[in-house]
Design a protein around this motif. Structure first.
Motif, PDB file in Angstrom:
ATOM      1  N   VAL A   1      41.285  26.740  25.924  1.00 47.03           N
ATOM      2  CA  VAL A   1      42.266  27.779  25.618  1.00 47.03           C
ATOM      3  C   VAL A   1      43.195  27.944  26.820  1.00 47.03           C
ATOM      4  O   VAL A   1      42.728  28.064  27.958  1.00 47.03           O
ATOM      5  CB  VAL A   1      41.562  29.115  25.303  1.00 47.03           C
ATOM      6  N   THR A   2      44.495  27.937  26.581  1.00 47.90           N
ATOM      7  CA  THR A   2      45.494  28.183  27.625  1.00 47.90           C
ATOM      8  C   THR A   2      46.125  29.543  27.374  1.00 47.90           C
ATOM      9  O   THR A   2      46.579  29.823  26.264  1.00 47.90           O
ATOM     10  CB  THR A   2      46.580  27.092  27.633  1.00 47.90           C
ATOM     11  N   VAL A   3      46.123  30.379  28.408  1.00 51.22           N
ATOM     12  CA  VAL A   3      46.728  31.714  28.333  1.00 51.22           C
ATOM     13  C   VAL A   3      47.875  31.749  29.333  1.00 51.22           C
ATOM     14  O   VAL A   3      47.684  31.469  30.517  1.00 51.22           O
ATOM     15  CB  VAL A   3      45.698  32.820  28.657  1.00 51.22           C
TER      16      VAL A   3
ATOM     17  N   ALA B   1      54.374  38.767  42.753  1.00 48.78           N
ATOM     18  CA  ALA B   1      55.116  39.537  41.750  1.00 48.78           C
ATOM     19  C   ALA B   1      56.188  38.683  41.083  1.00 48.78           C
ATOM     20  O   ALA B   1      56.636  37.682  41.631  1.00 48.78           O
ATOM     21  CB  ALA B   1      55.773  40.745  42.412  1.00 48.78           C
ATOM     22  N   ASP B   2      56.572  39.144  39.912  1.00 45.58           N
ATOM     23  CA  ASP B   2      57.713  38.588  39.189  1.00 45.58           C
ATOM     24  C   ASP B   2      57.629  37.074  39.004  1.00 45.58           C
ATOM     25  O   ASP B   2      58.494  36.322  39.423  1.00 45.58           O
ATOM     26  CB  ASP B   2      59.018  38.963  39.884  1.00 45.58           C
ATOM     27  N   GLY B   3      56.574  36.656  38.324  1.00 40.86           N
ATOM     28  CA  GLY B   3      56.411  35.232  38.047  1.00 40.86           C
ATOM     29  C   GLY B   3      55.755  35.006  36.698  1.00 40.86           C
ATOM     30  O   GLY B   3      55.192  35.921  36.101  1.00 40.86           O
ATOM     31  N   THR B   4      55.844  33.778  36.234  1.00 44.54           N
ATOM     32  CA  THR B   4      55.179  33.363  35.009  1.00 44.54           C
ATOM     33  C   THR B   4      54.010  32.474  35.411  1.00 44.54           C
ATOM     34  O   THR B   4      54.176  31.552  36.213  1.00 44.54           O
ATOM     35  CB  THR B   4      56.151  32.606  34.095  1.00 44.54           C
ATOM     36  N   TYR B   5      52.849  32.754  34.841  1.00 46.33           N
ATOM     37  CA  TYR B   5      51.615  32.088  35.249  1.00 46.33           C
ATOM     38  C   TYR B   5      50.816  31.661  34.025  1.00 46.33           C
ATOM     39  O   TYR B   5      51.091  32.098  32.914  1.00 46.33           O
ATOM     40  CB  TYR B   5      50.764  33.035  36.101  1.00 46.33           C
ATOM     41  N   SER B   6      49.781  30.854  34.270  1.00 48.30           N
ATOM     42  CA  SER B   6      48.887  30.472  33.185  1.00 48.30           C
ATOM     43  C   SER B   6      47.515  30.141  33.749  1.00 48.30           C
ATOM     44  O   SER B   6      47.367  29.852  34.939  1.00 48.30           O
ATOM     45  CB  SER B   6      49.439  29.283  32.402  1.00 48.30           C
ATOM     46  N   PHE B   7      46.530  30.207  32.865  1.00 51.20           N
ATOM     47  CA  PHE B   7      45.184  29.789  33.227  1.00 51.20           C
ATOM     48  C   PHE B   7      44.522  29.194  31.994  1.00 51.20           C
ATOM     49  O   PHE B   7      44.994  29.353  30.878  1.00 51.20           O
ATOM     50  CB  PHE B   7      44.357  30.944  33.806  1.00 51.20           C
ATOM     51  N   LYS B   8      43.444  28.477  32.233  1.00 48.77           N
ATOM     52  CA  LYS B   8      42.704  27.842  31.149  1.00 48.77           C
ATOM     53  C   LYS B   8      41.286  28.387  31.125  1.00 48.77           C
ATOM     54  O   LYS B   8      40.720  28.725  32.154  1.00 48.77           O
ATOM     55  CB  LYS B   8      42.700  26.331  31.325  1.00 48.77           C
TER      56      LYS B   8
END
Length: 107
Positions: free
Chosen positions: A35-37, A77-84
């Motif tokens: 799953v990628t969030v 702050a102020d960024g787009t991120y993701s995790f699995k």
């Protein structure tokens, strides 16, 4: 009416230290069940955590250990991120598309 400079500076400082906000959360699942969030963090740097709920109840934390990426640590702050996250501890019957799950990403 003139606004005192000290008041302007105070308001600017409060705006600069706004509470962190997580938004634009999206979730997808690959064929291998990973799953990628993805999410956006606005405001100030913050420690970002997540939880997965099924039927309104949090999954057993032992099922959430296999996670990597931009979570469970302090993010800028102020960024787009993701995790699995690998749901392998949930057994073969788990399917993001077949189960009703809620992913909570918090700062």
């Amino acid at each position: 009416m003139k606004t005192p400079l000290a008041l302007v500076a105070l308001l600017a400082a409060c705006a600069a230290n706004a509470a962190p906000v997580v938004d634009n959360v999206s979730v997808s699942q690959a064929a291998d069940r990973t799953v990628t969030v993805s999410y956006r963090l606005k405001g100030t740097p913050a420690i970002v955590t997540f939880d997965v709920l099924k039927g309104g109840a949090s999954l057993n934390p032992t099922n959430l250990w296999s996670v990597w990426g931009d979570v469970n640590r302090k993010m800028s702050a102020d960024g787009t991120y993701s995790f699995k996250w690998s749901p392998d501890g949930l057994g073969d019957e788990f399917d993001l598309h077949g189960d009703t799950l809620e992913f909570q990403v918090k700062a």
